[in-house]
Design a protein around this motif. Structure first.
Motif, mmCIF file in Angstrom:
data_model
loop_
_atom_site.group_PDB
_atom_site.id
_atom_site.type_symbol
_atom_site.label_atom_id
_atom_site.label_comp_id
_atom_site.label_asym_id
_atom_site.label_seq_id
_atom_site.Cartn_x
_atom_site.Cartn_y
_atom_site.Cartn_z
ATOM 1 N N PRO A 76 37.664 -3.370 19.639
ATOM 2 C CA PRO A 76 39.144 -3.337 20.308
ATOM 3 C C PRO A 76 39.996 -3.612 21.506
ATOM 4 O O PRO A 76 39.074 -3.704 21.904
ATOM 5 C CB PRO A 76 39.347 -1.584 19.978
ATOM 6 C CG PRO A 76 37.642 -0.581 20.176
ATOM 7 C CD PRO A 76 36.612 -1.888 19.923
ATOM 8 N N ARG A 77 40.867 -4.661 20.582
ATOM 9 C CA ARG A 77 41.713 -4.907 22.097
ATOM 10 C C ARG A 77 42.228 -4.077 22.864
ATOM 11 O O ARG A 77 42.592 -3.376 22.664
ATOM 12 C CB ARG A 77 42.338 -5.882 21.946
ATOM 13 C CG ARG A 77 41.984 -7.353 21.151
ATOM 14 C CD ARG A 77 43.019 -8.056 20.449
ATOM 15 N NE ARG A 77 42.341 -8.978 19.916
ATOM 16 C CZ ARG A 77 42.108 -9.695 20.012
ATOM 17 N NH1 ARG A 77 42.123 -10.708 20.878
ATOM 18 N NH2 ARG A 77 41.300 -10.970 19.082
ATOM 19 N N GLY A 78 42.158 -4.617 24.213
ATOM 20 C CA GLY A 78 42.363 -3.853 25.271
ATOM 21 C C GLY A 78 41.644 -2.502 25.615
ATOM 22 O O GLY A 78 41.662 -0.976 26.484
ATOM 23 N N MET A 79 40.573 -1.914 25.142
ATOM 24 C CA MET A 79 39.146 -1.091 25.182
ATOM 25 C C MET A 79 38.145 -0.936 26.325
ATOM 26 O O MET A 79 37.337 -0.095 25.768
ATOM 27 C CB MET A 79 39.521 -0.219 23.977
ATOM 28 C CG MET A 79 41.131 0.185 23.426
ATOM 29 S SD MET A 79 40.320 1.249 22.523
ATOM 30 C CE MET A 79 39.253 3.025 21.995
ATOM 31 N N GLY A 80 37.510 -2.317 26.632
ATOM 32 C CA GLY A 80 36.855 -2.582 27.229
ATOM 33 C C GLY A 80 36.924 -2.764 28.505
ATOM 34 O O GLY A 80 38.484 -2.745 29.183
ATOM 35 N N GLY A 126 17.640 4.151 28.298
ATOM 36 C CA GLY A 126 18.597 3.566 27.579
ATOM 37 C C GLY A 126 19.882 3.542 27.986
ATOM 38 O O GLY A 126 21.059 3.239 26.868
ATOM 39 N N ASP A 127 19.969 3.438 28.895
ATOM 40 C CA ASP A 127 21.695 3.109 29.765
ATOM 41 C C ASP A 127 21.408 1.280 29.754
ATOM 42 O O ASP A 127 21.478 1.172 31.122
ATOM 43 C CB ASP A 127 21.549 3.427 31.696
ATOM 44 C CG ASP A 127 23.173 2.864 31.826
ATOM 45 O OD1 ASP A 127 24.010 2.410 31.091
ATOM 46 O OD2 ASP A 127 23.338 3.274 32.893
ATOM 47 N N LEU A 128 21.098 0.717 28.671
ATOM 48 C CA LEU A 128 20.487 -1.078 28.336
ATOM 49 C C LEU A 128 22.405 -1.114 29.051
ATOM 50 O O LEU A 128 22.111 -2.477 29.615
ATOM 51 C CB LEU A 128 20.573 -0.943 27.544
ATOM 52 C CG LEU A 128 20.242 -0.537 26.052
ATOM 53 C CD1 LEU A 128 19.837 -1.168 24.565
ATOM 54 C CD2 LEU A 128 18.416 -0.998 26.983
ATOM 55 N N SER A 129 23.424 -1.344 29.322
ATOM 56 C CA SER A 129 24.382 -1.779 30.054
ATOM 57 C C SER A 129 24.308 -1.438 31.156
ATOM 58 O O SER A 129 25.031 -2.653 31.643
ATOM 59 C CB SER A 129 26.055 -1.718 28.661
ATOM 60 O OG SER A 129 26.511 -0.099 29.286
ATOM 61 N N GLU A 136 31.846 -7.462 26.047
ATOM 62 C CA GLU A 136 33.300 -7.821 26.637
ATOM 63 C C GLU A 136 33.532 -8.002 24.551
ATOM 64 O O GLU A 136 33.124 -9.220 24.440
ATOM 65 C CB GLU A 136 33.750 -9.192 27.511
ATOM 66 C CG GLU A 136 33.341 -9.009 28.572
ATOM 67 C CD GLU A 136 34.166 -8.121 29.560
ATOM 68 O OE1 GLU A 136 35.221 -7.523 29.368
ATOM 69 O OE2 GLU A 136 34.040 -7.565 30.613
ATOM 70 N N GLY A 137 34.998 -7.798 25.014
ATOM 71 C CA GLY A 137 35.212 -8.020 23.080
ATOM 72 C C GLY A 137 35.890 -9.326 23.364
ATOM 73 O O GLY A 137 36.384 -9.732 24.318
ATOM 74 N N PRO A 138 37.079 -9.775 22.402
ATOM 75 C CA PRO A 138 36.759 -9.187 20.323
ATOM 76 C C PRO A 138 34.846 -9.427 20.088
ATOM 77 O O PRO A 138 34.356 -7.843 19.023
ATOM 78 C CB PRO A 138 37.708 -8.690 19.830
ATOM 79 C CG PRO A 138 38.046 -10.345 20.437
ATOM 80 C CD PRO A 138 37.905 -10.638 21.741
ATOM 81 N N ARG A 139 34.403 -10.218 20.925
ATOM 82 C CA ARG A 139 33.094 -10.408 19.837
ATOM 83 C C ARG A 139 32.687 -10.378 21.735
ATOM 84 O O ARG A 139 33.039 -11.404 22.051
ATOM 85 C CB ARG A 139 32.701 -11.255 18.687
ATOM 86 C CG ARG A 139 33.672 -12.921 18.893
ATOM 87 C CD ARG A 139 33.448 -13.740 18.139
ATOM 88 N NE ARG A 139 33.903 -13.183 16.877
ATOM 89 C CZ ARG A 139 33.972 -14.215 15.346
ATOM 90 N NH1 ARG A 139 32.774 -14.343 15.404
ATOM 91 N NH2 ARG A 139 33.531 -14.082 14.185
ATOM 92 N N HIS A 167 30.527 2.016 23.573
ATOM 93 C CA HIS A 167 31.673 3.232 24.683
ATOM 94 C C HIS A 167 32.635 2.505 24.197
ATOM 95 O O HIS A 167 32.472 1.238 25.627
ATOM 96 C CB HIS A 167 31.373 3.767 25.503
ATOM 97 C CG HIS A 167 29.749 4.999 25.015
ATOM 98 N ND1 HIS A 167 30.201 6.520 25.128
ATOM 99 C CD2 HIS A 167 28.715 4.575 25.229
ATOM 100 C CE1 HIS A 167 29.216 6.912 25.252
ATOM 101 N NE2 HIS A 167 28.474 6.152 25.229
ATOM 102 N N ALA A 168 34.038 2.198 24.773
ATOM 103 C CA ALA A 168 35.378 2.444 25.597
ATOM 104 C C ALA A 168 35.056 2.613 26.868
ATOM 105 O O ALA A 168 34.350 3.580 27.520
ATOM 106 C CB ALA A 168 36.393 2.778 24.673
#
Ligand SMILES: *[C@@H]1O[C@H](CO)[C@@H](O)[C@H](O)[C@H]1NC(C)=O
Ligand SMILES: *[C@@H]1O[C@H](CO)[C@@H](O)[C@H](O)[C@H]1NC(C)=O
Ligand SMILES: *[C@@H]1O[C@H](CO)[C@@H](O)[C@H](O)[C@H]1NC(C)=O
Ligand SMILES: [Cu+2]
Length: 193
Positions: A76-80, A126-129, A136-139, A167-168
């Motif tokens: 979703p745009r604006g949520m990353g 588990g904290d991969l990020s 980064e979105g949207p893809r 997660h956002a």
């Protein structure tokens, strides 16, 4: 006075470093992941968000760690930016991502302080990020090897029976998917769809 301040700062720094790893110590590198093990998680459109995509996890070369290959669409745009983690439990059959509970954390580290990318062995498995960077979105597409995750059943870092959650930036859960074992033929190609 000045000495007191320096000593206090030094003690604070030691305290902070001591908290930087799990109660059970640093994560061990997994060097015996089974050759050809392959697990896949597929994000499907769900209520509220329409995140789609696929995560492929295979044993690293020589069994060292796990190679992750992520391809995610419709963030979703604006949520990353979007954090993503291996979570402890699978997704309940109703798809509610809350049911995946906390991050996969076999060394009992917890989420604070945040993972330091320079010291991935001190982070939650588990904290991969936290260890490899957010999406980064949207893809987004991303590939990395994680040394501490396991495709070897029977050890705490095994995640083939668990899930992955995106997660956002406000930490709400916008997508989650079970890992399932993908059948691999002897030539290494995937069987079925
Ligand atoms: C995820 O896997 C668990 C355990 O196999 C299963 O009970 C659950 O229904 C699955 N969730 C979804 C959304 O398919
Ligand atoms: C998901 O589960 C949590 C905890 O059980 C609950 O508070 C929440 O309302 C559920 N969400 C939906 C969409 O059912
Ligand atoms: C997944 O498998 C591991 C090790 O094989 C086991 O310790 C753990 O309890 C299992 N978790 C779930 C959610 O089934
Ligand atoms: Cu998470």
């Amino acid at each position: 006075m000045q000495i007191t301040i320096i000593v206090t700062l030094a003690l604070t720094a030691v305290g902070a470093i001591a908290q930087h790893t799990g109660k059970l110590g640093d994560a061990e590198e997994v060097v015996n992941n089974p050759a050809c093990a392959k697990y896949v998680a597929i994000f499907e459109r769900s209520d509220g968000f329409s995140v789609t995509g696929k995560i492929v996890a295979t044993s690293g070369a020589g069994g060292k760690g796990v190679d992750f290959n992520l391809r995610v669409m419709n963030l979703p745009r604006g949520m990353g930016p979007f954090a993503f983690h291996l979570h402890d439990q699978p997704v309940p059959s109703d798809g509610n991502c809350t049911g995946t509970l906390a991050h996969l954390d076999p060394y009992q580290r917890g989420q604070t302080p945040p993972c330091d990318m320079e010291m991935p062995q001190t982070c939650e498995v588990g904290d991969l990020s936290g260890k490899h960077g957010k999406l980064e979105g949207p893809r987004a597409t991303m590939r990395f090897n994680d040394k501490y995750a396991a495709l070897l059943p029977g050890i705490g870092a095994f995640f083939g029976n668990r899930s992955i959650v995106i997660h956002a930036s406000d930490s709400s859960r916008i997508a989650c998917a079970n890992f399932t074992e993908a059948m691999v033929s002897e030539s290494g190609s995937e069987l079925g769809s």
